[in-house]
Design a protein around this motif. Structure first.
Motif, PDB file in Angstrom:
ATOM      1  N   UNK A  46      20.136  35.169  33.015  1.00 29.09           N
ATOM      2  CA  UNK A  46      19.415  34.692  34.163  1.00 29.09           C
ATOM      3  C   UNK A  46      20.399  33.712  34.882  1.00 29.09           C
ATOM      4  N   UNK A  47      21.488  32.883  34.449  1.00 28.34           N
ATOM      5  CA  UNK A  47      22.357  32.254  34.844  1.00 28.34           C
ATOM      6  C   UNK A  47      23.165  33.374  35.749  1.00 28.34           C
ATOM      7  N   UNK A  48      23.661  34.376  35.078  1.00 29.93           N
ATOM      8  CA  UNK A  48      24.675  35.101  35.633  1.00 29.93           C
ATOM      9  C   UNK A  48      23.921  36.074  37.049  1.00 29.93           C
ATOM     10  N   UNK A  49      22.744  36.384  36.682  1.00 24.86           N
ATOM     11  CA  UNK A  49      22.089  36.944  37.765  1.00 24.86           C
ATOM     12  C   UNK A  49      21.781  36.008  38.948  1.00 24.86           C
ATOM     13  N   UNK A  50      21.456  34.658  38.660  1.00 26.87           N
ATOM     14  CA  UNK A  50      21.340  33.721  39.893  1.00 26.87           C
ATOM     15  C   UNK A  50      22.954  33.464  40.497  1.00 26.87           C
ATOM     16  N   UNK A  51      23.788  33.313  39.819  1.00 22.63           N
ATOM     17  CA  UNK A  51      25.053  33.351  40.312  1.00 22.63           C
ATOM     18  C   UNK A  51      25.388  34.580  41.186  1.00 22.63           C
ATOM     19  N   UNK A  52      25.100  35.793  41.066  1.00 25.92           N
ATOM     20  CA  UNK A  52      25.349  37.090  41.865  1.00 25.92           C
ATOM     21  C   UNK A  52      24.371  36.618  42.974  1.00 25.92           C
ATOM     22  N   UNK A  53      23.087  36.150  43.018  1.00 21.94           N
ATOM     23  CA  UNK A  53      22.273  36.055  44.092  1.00 21.94           C
ATOM     24  C   UNK A  53      23.024  34.947  45.094  1.00 21.94           C
ATOM     25  N   UNK A  54      23.456  33.781  44.326  1.00 23.42           N
ATOM     26  CA  UNK A  54      23.783  32.850  45.230  1.00 23.42           C
ATOM     27  C   UNK A  54      25.056  32.863  45.909  1.00 23.42           C
ATOM     28  N   UNK A  55      26.038  33.862  45.245  1.00 17.51           N
ATOM     29  CA  UNK A  55      27.050  34.098  45.895  1.00 17.51           C
ATOM     30  C   UNK A  55      27.277  35.445  46.637  1.00 17.51           C
ATOM     31  N   UNK A  56      26.211  36.319  46.438  1.00 14.51           N
ATOM     32  CA  UNK A  56      26.079  37.584  46.964  1.00 14.51           C
ATOM     33  C   UNK A  56      27.265  38.453  46.330  1.00 14.51           C
ATOM     34  N   UNK A  57      27.519  38.256  45.147  1.00 16.23           N
ATOM     35  CA  UNK A  57      28.639  38.966  44.581  1.00 16.23           C
ATOM     36  C   UNK A  57      28.084  40.006  43.245  1.00 16.23           C
ATOM     37  N   UNK A  58      28.741  40.848  42.927  1.00 23.76           N
ATOM     38  CA  UNK A  58      28.432  41.612  41.972  1.00 23.76           C
ATOM     39  C   UNK A  58      29.323  41.169  40.503  1.00 23.76           C
ATOM     40  N   UNK A  59      28.517  40.905  39.227  1.00 23.67           N
ATOM     41  CA  UNK A  59      29.316  40.534  37.998  1.00 23.67           C
ATOM     42  C   UNK A  59      29.333  41.679  37.276  1.00 23.67           C
ATOM     43  N   UNK A  60      30.306  42.297  36.926  1.00 21.94           N
ATOM     44  CA  UNK A  60      30.518  43.273  35.928  1.00 21.94           C
ATOM     45  C   UNK A  60      30.302  43.044  34.530  1.00 21.94           C
ATOM     46  N   UNK A  61      30.016  43.835  33.607  1.00 20.77           N
ATOM     47  CA  UNK A  61      29.772  43.473  32.210  1.00 20.77           C
ATOM     48  C   UNK A  61      30.947  42.948  31.501  1.00 20.77           C
ATOM     49  N   UNK A  62      32.117  43.276  31.555  1.00 24.22           N
ATOM     50  CA  UNK A  62      33.357  42.500  31.443  1.00 24.22           C
ATOM     51  C   UNK A  62      33.364  41.129  31.834  1.00 24.22           C
TER      52      UNK A  62
END
Length: 84
Positions: A46-62
């Protein structure tokens, strides 16, 4: 974005998921999401998803696997923002 601004944004994102308020109050680059803040693995997603939303970035599995500390999160966010 300055280091302090980035840490402040990350602090806001992780706040709903923490289990250790003292560690949260002392959050720094060296803070580990799991060991220090006691965020469980489900909430870490959930934190990672929130980071993606906040910064408008996509975080890959790696990158997700590496994102276990504030410092790692800062490095990943800065790297993704630089790629835009």
């Amino acid at each position: 974005m300055t280091k302090d601004e980035l840490i402040a944004k990350l602090k806001t994102i992780v706040k709903p998921y923490i289990q250790d308020k003292t560690a949260f109050d002392n959050l720094s680059e060296d803070t580990d999401f799991i060991n220090d803040l006691k965020i469980n693995s489900a909430n870490l997603v959930d934190v990672i998803l929130d980071v993606e939303d906040e910064f408008d970035i996509r975080i890959e599995n790696d990158d997700m696997e590496k994102m276990i500390s504030v410092k790692a999160a800062m490095d990943i966010v800065n790297e993704k923002l630089a790629q835009r």
